[in-house]
Design a protein around this motif. Structure first.
Motif, short mmCIF file in Angstrom:
data_model
loop_
_atom_site.label_atom_id
_atom_site.label_comp_id
_atom_site.label_asym_id
_atom_site.label_seq_id
_atom_site.Cartn_x
_atom_site.Cartn_y
_atom_site.Cartn_z
N UNK A 1 -19.73 64.44 69.10
CA UNK A 1 -19.98 64.85 67.66
C UNK A 1 -20.85 65.93 67.50
N UNK A 2 -21.81 66.38 68.62
CA UNK A 2 -22.74 67.42 68.54
C UNK A 2 -21.85 68.67 68.84
N UNK A 3 -20.73 68.65 68.81
CA UNK A 3 -19.90 69.89 69.21
C UNK A 3 -18.99 69.97 67.88
N UNK B 1 -18.91 70.68 58.50
CA UNK B 1 -17.98 70.21 57.36
C UNK B 1 -17.99 70.85 55.98
N UNK B 2 -18.63 71.90 56.09
CA UNK B 2 -18.81 72.95 54.79
C UNK B 2 -17.70 73.82 54.44
N UNK B 3 -16.46 73.20 54.60
CA UNK B 3 -15.31 74.19 54.50
C UNK B 3 -14.80 73.89 52.83
N UNK C 1 -16.13 78.77 63.39
CA UNK C 1 -17.52 78.77 64.05
C UNK C 1 -17.13 79.65 65.47
N UNK C 2 -16.07 79.47 66.14
CA UNK C 2 -15.87 80.31 67.11
C UNK C 2 -15.41 81.87 66.71
N UNK D 1 -22.27 74.70 67.08
CA UNK D 1 -21.22 75.27 66.23
C UNK D 1 -21.77 74.89 64.56
N UNK D 2 -22.15 73.90 64.44
CA UNK D 2 -22.78 73.49 63.12
C UNK D 2 -23.92 74.53 62.66
#
Length: 837
Positions: free
Chosen positions: A487-489, A493-495, A750-751, A819-820
Motif C-alpha cells: 500500500x505504500x506504493x 486516489x485523487x483521480x 504519478x510515474x 507516488x502518493x
C-alpha cells in the motif's frame, strides 16, 4: 538465445557463497541462459521433435518455440509435464513461465500449472503454498513472462511443471527456475511433530506446516520450516507470513511430552561432509517459559554406523534479553553423512525456526572451479578415497587459493570498471535500429508483439543469467495486484471524476506502428471510446508529398509530409495560419502492409483513441487513409520540430549568446513551454491516460513557442541513446522513468509526473546534456534501487544553472519516492502558471 554464458570466476564465488535466504537467492538457474543442458530437460511426451522438451526454455524461440505435449491437456488428468534435472540440490524460490509465441504464430500457453519436485528422483512431492493451494496461475498470452514466488521455497534436484486446465485445450510452455545451490546438502530431517501451546487469549500452534515428508507423531523423510530460510520473530505469536496463525514461524515442543528431557532431531545429508558449525535459530521469550536449549549432544554417522564419539555443547542462557537469536554450535570438522542431535530443555518450551549447517565444500571442488560446458555443475568426485586430507593442509591450501582469487578478483574488477563502462556507453547508443524497437511497456504482461524476436545485443546482457530477480512479492511485475500488497506504493486516489486509476483497472496497451505504446488506457475508457464512430475523414493519398522519414519500427514508419488541400478536411477548431493554396506540414504514421493482424487491430484502435484527444497541447489526428493499404493516420506536425532539437540549437539569453550570434530563448519562454506540457499532461491524466514516454524528444514546437505532446520519439534513431534494452524484452527510457516503473513495472499518472520532472530538467538545461549523463545505464538502474531502499543514498538530478529554487522544488516533488506524495498535473500546472505570471 539459450547459449552458455562465461561468467567471471569471482562472480561464481560470490554466488556460491550466498546464504539460502528467499530474499537473496533468486538467480536464474540456466534454462534461458543455457547452463542447463538439453539432456537434463525431459518431458512426458512431445507433439513433435520441434516442440521437444529442450525447446521449453524461457525467452527462447528455437524449434517451434516451446515444449508442447503430444495430446491436449484434459481436466483432472495431470500426466503431462516438462522436467528439469539440476544435477545438484538447489534452493528454488521463484519460477517463470511463457507460452509458445513463435514470432507471433503461436497461440498456446498454460493458464494454470502445478509444480512437483524430488530430491532423489524417486519420491515426488507436490508443492503447496502456505495456505495449502497447489495450482499456480500461469499465462494469459503467449509472449509475456509471468514470475511466481514459491512460498515456501523448495529444495530439490528435479522439478516438474505440470499444466492444469479446466477444459480440454492445447498447451505449450517455456519455463525457468530461480534460486541458488543448496550448500547445506540437507535432504531431510526427522523430528517429533510440533505441539500446541494454550495461552489465555488464544491457542498457539507450533507444528511444521510446510513439512514435505510423512507426519504422524514424528516427522520423517522431509524438509520444512526448519530449512525454509525464514527466521521467526522475537514475539512468537507474530509471523512474517500474511494471515498466518500465532506460532506459525516456529516448530516447538513442551518438556512434559519428553520424559528424557530432550528433543532428538536427525539430519540426513546428500553425501559425507566435513562439518564446521551448526546454527540454530531459537526463541527466547522467557516471560512465556520459552528459552534456548540448555545443552545439545550430537552423534555422527559416517557410513552406516553411528560413531561412539559424541559432541556436547552448552550455550550461555540469556535471561535478560528476550530476543530470538542464532546459537552457533562448533562441529569441529567432523565427517558425517548424518547427524543426530539431542536438544535439552532449559524451561517448559523450546522453539526453533531455522537450523543450518556449514561444511567444508572445498574438498569436493565445488566452488573454486567454474563449471564446464557439457558436464554437470559442481559434480563431486567419484572417488571417495580422495575426499579426506590433512585438515591443516586443507586450511593452508584453502587460504592460499582464497588469497590468489581475491587478488585476481581485484585485478578483474579494476579492468572491468574501466572497459565495461565504455562498452556500455557505446552499446546504449546503438541499440535502437530497425529490428530492436520494441514496446515501451515494461510490464511482463505488455511487452509487445515483438517480444519473442528480441535478442541479446550487448555485453551487459551476456551476464543476464546471473541477474537477480528481486523479492517484490508473488505478483512481481503485475502492478495491478502488487499494489494491493504494497500500500505504500499505491497511487493517490485523487483521480478526476472517480474514474478507475491505471493501476486499479484492466489496461489496454496499443502497439504503435513504431513499436511504442502511444498511451496506456483503462479498458473501460477504451470501451467507451470504441463505441463511437471515428470522427475523422478519409484523405486522398495523392495529395501527400513525402519529405523525410522521421522514424520506423517493426510495424510501420513515421514520415514528415506535406498535405495539399488539408484545410478542406479540417473542422473549424483547427486554426492553421497557412493560406489555402499552400500545403500543410503533417506527420504520417504508416502501417506496413506485412504487419500482423494484432498490429492492424491496434492501429485502428489507435485511430479511434487519437480522434477523441482534443487539447491544444496534444498532437491531433487530422485525417486517415484506411480504405486501402498501407493504412495511414495523419497528425499535426510543428514547423520547428521536436523540443529537444529546438532547444539544443538555442542558448539562454545573455552576453555570451550575443557575442556568438546564437539564437536565444528567454527564461520566461522556457517556463511557458513547460507550462504547456503540464497542461497537456493534465488533460491526459483527466482521462486516466498514461503516456509512459514523456520527454522533450516527444514534444513538438510550433510558432511562438507553442508546444504539443506527441509519441513517436522512440522510433527515431536520433534518440537511440535515450533508450535502454532490458534483457532483450523492452526498449525503455530508463533515465526518465520512475523507480517503481523500472523495478515494479508500474506505470501510472504519478510515474508520468516523475518523467515530467526530468523533462523540466532537460528544458532548463537547453537539452545540452542527457539526464544522469555521469552515470552508465546500469548505474541508473542501481540508483532506482536506492530509491526503493530509501536509505538517503539515491542520486537526484542537479539543479540547472538557470533553474530557480522554486522550480527545482517542483522537480524534487516530482521525484518523491512515495507516488502518493507527488503533485498532480493540475497542481504542477497551477504552480508553473503562478511562476510564469
Amino acid at each position: 538465445c539459450c547459449v552458455m554464458i562465461e561468467i567471471p570466476l569471482f562472480v561464481i564465488l560470490c554466488i556460491n557463497t550466498e546464504c539460502c535466504v528467499p530474499d537473496v537467492c533468486r538467480y536464474p538457474l540456466g534454462m534461458s541462459g543455457g547452463q542447463i543442458r538439453d539432456e537434463d530437460i525431459s518431458a512426458s511426451s512431445q507433439w513433435s521433435e520441434s516442440t521437444a522438451a529442450r525447446h521449453g526454455r524461457l525467452d527462447c524461440e528455437e524449434g517451434d518455440g516451446a515444449w508442447c505435449p503430444e495430446t491436449t491437456v484434459e481436466p483432472d488428468n495431470l500426466k503431462e509435464f516438462i522436467q528439469i534435472d539440476l544435477n545438484l540440490l538447489h534452493f528454488i524460490t521463484l519460477v517463470g513461465t511463457q507460452g509458445r509465441h513463435a514470432g507471433g504464430m503461436g497461440n498456446e500457453f498454460a493458464q494454470m500449472y502445478m509444480i512437483k519436485y524430488s530430491r532423489d528422483g524417486s519420491r515426488w512431492i507436490s508443492w503447496r503454498n502456505r495456505q495449502g493451494k497447489q495450482v499456480i496461475e500461469g499465462n494469459r498470452n503467449t509472449y509475456d513472462t509471468v514470475l511466481r514466488d514459491l512460498d515456501p521455497p523448495i529444495i530439490a534436484r528435479f522439478v516438474r511443471f505440470m499444466p492444469v486446465t479446466d477444459h480440454s485445450m492445447n498447451v505449450c510452455m517455456r519455463v525457468e527456475l530461480y534460486g541458488c545451490k543448496w550448500l547445506d546438502g540437507l535432504v531431510s530431517y526427522n523430528a517429533p511433530a510440533g505441539e500446541q501451546m494454550k495461552l489465555p487469549a488464544f491457542p498457539v500452534f507450533f507444528n511444521d506446516s510446510v513439512y514435505d515428508g510423512a507426519i504422524t507423531h514424528m516427522m520423517t523423510e522431509g524438509l520444512g520450516q526448519l530449512s525454509d530460510g525464514v527466521m521467526g520473530l522475537d514475539d512468537f505469536t507474530q509471523s512474517h507470513v500474511y494471515q498466518a496463525w500465532p506460532g506459525y514461524d516456529y516448530v516447538g515442543w513442551n518438556n512434559e511430552s519428553f520424559p528424557s528431557g530432550f528433543v532428538e532431531i536427525m539430519f540426513e545429508f546428500d553425501r559425507p561432509r566435513n562439518f564446521t558449525t551448526m546454527k540454530v535459530h531459537c526463541n527466547n521469550m522467557f516471560s512465556q517459559h520459552i528459552k534456548i536449549f540448555r545443552q545439545v549432544v550430537c552423534y555422527f554417522r559416517s557410513d552406516s554406523d553411528w560413531e561412539s564419539t559424541l559432541l556436547s555443547f552448552s550455550p550461555v542462557v540469556d535471561e535478560n534479553d528476550p530476543s530470538a537469536r542464532f546459537i552457533t554450535v562448533e562441529l569441529t570438522n567432523r565427517m558425517a553423512n548424518a547427524i543426530k542431535c539431542q536438544f535439552y530443555f532449559k524451561d517448559a518450551w523450546m522453539l526453533f525456526s531455522e537450523i543450518t549447517f556449514q561444511s567444508d565444500r572445498a574438498m569436493y571442488n565445488t566452488t573454486l572451479v567454474p563449471p564446464t560446458i557439457g558436464s554437470p555443475t559442481n559434480t563431486p568426485p567419484d572417488d571417495p578415497t580422495h575426499k579426506i586430507d590433512d585438515s591443516n593442509t586443507r586450511i593452508l591450501i584453502g587460504c592460499l587459493v582464497a588469497i590468489i582469487f581475491i587478488l585476481l578478483a581485484i585485478i578483474i574488477i579494476i579492468l572491468w570498471r574501466q572497459v565495461w563502462q565504455k562498452l556500455m556507453e557505446k552499446a546504449s547508443r546503438r541499440m535502437l535500429d530497425d529490428e530492436l524497437t520494441a514496446s515501451l511497456s515494461i510490464q511482463t504482461e505488455v511487452f509487445g508483439y515483438n517480444h519473442s524476436q528480441s535478442r541479446v545485443t550487448n555485453e551487459q546482457e551476456s551476464n543476464a543469467a546471473y541477474e537477480r530477480i528481486f523479492p517484490l512479492g508473488p505478483d512481481y511485475q503485475e502492478p495491478s495486484r502488487l499494489i494491493n500488497k504494497l500500500p505504500e506504493f499505491a497511487q493517490s486516489s485523487e483521480e478526476p471524476n472517480g474514474a478507475p486509476h491505471y493501476a486499479e483497472a484492466d489496461i489496454v496497451n496499443l502497439q504503435g506502428v513504431t513499436g511504442s505504446n502511444t498511451y496506456a488506457i483503462p479498458a473501460v475508457t477504451l470501451d467507451l471510446l470504441s463505441g463511437k464512430d471515428v470522427a475523422v475523414e478519409e484523405f486522398p493519398r495523392k495529395l501527400l508529398t513525402f519529405k523525410e522519414k522521421l522514424g520506423e519500427g517493426q510495424f510501420g514508419e513515421v514520415h514528415l509530409c506535406e498535405a495539399e488541400g488539408m484545410q478542406e478536411f479540417l473542422h473549424e477548431e483547427y486554426l492553421f495560419d497557412i493560406p489555402e493554396d499552400q500545403p500543410v506540414l503533417v506527420a504520417v504514421k504508416m502501417l506496413r502492409s506485412d504487419a500482423n493482424g494484432n498490429a492492424r487491430n491496434d492501429f485502428l484502435k489507435e485511430i479511434k483513441i487519437m480522434s477523441r484527444l482534443k487539447d491544444p497541447n496534444i498532437i491531433r489526428l487530422l485525417a486517415v487513409c484506411i480504405y486501402s493499404n498501407p493504412l495511414c493516420m495523419i497528425t499535426e506536425y510543428m514547423e520547428n520540430g521536436d523540443l529537444n532539437q529546438f532547444l539544443s540549437r538555442h542558448e539562454p539569453e545573455g552576453q555570451l549568446a550575443l557575442l556568438s550570434n546564437t539564437a536565444t530563448v528567454s527564461f520566461s519562454n522556457l517556463c511557458y513551454m513547460a507550462t504547456q506540457i503540464a497542461s497537456g499532461m493534465k488533460y491526459l491524466s483527466s482521462l486516466n491516460f498514461v503516456h509512459r514516454d514523456l520527454a522533450t524528444r516527444n514534444c513538438l514546437v510550433g510558432k511562438n513557442y507553442t508546444i504539443k505532446i506527441a509519441d513517436f520519439g522512440m522510433s527515431r534513431n536520433l534518440y537511440s541513446g535515450d533508450y535502454y534494452r532490458i534483457q532483450g524484452r523492452a526498449v525503455l527510457p530508463i533515465r526518465w522513468m520512475s523507480w517503481e516503473s523500472i523495478l515494479l513495472g508500474k506505470f501510472t499518472t504519478a510515474s508520468d509526473v516523475w518523467a515530467f520532472g526530468v523533462t523540466l530538467w532537460e528544458i532548463l538545461n537547453f537539452c545540452k546534456e542527457q539526464p544522469y549523463s555521469q552515470l552508465t545505464d546500469e548505474q541508473v538502474i542501481e540508483n532506482t534501487g536506492e530509491f526503493f531502499r530509501d536509505q538517503k543514498r539515491q542520486i537526484y538530478l542537479p539543479q540547472p544553472v538557470l533553474c530557480s529554487d522554486s522550480l527545482y522544488k517542483i522537480m524534487l516533488s516530482c521525484w518523491r519516492r512515495n507516488a502518493k506524495e507527488r503533485p498532480s498535473f493540475q497542481e504542477i500546472h497551477r504552480r508553473l502558471s503562478d511562476l510564469e505570471s
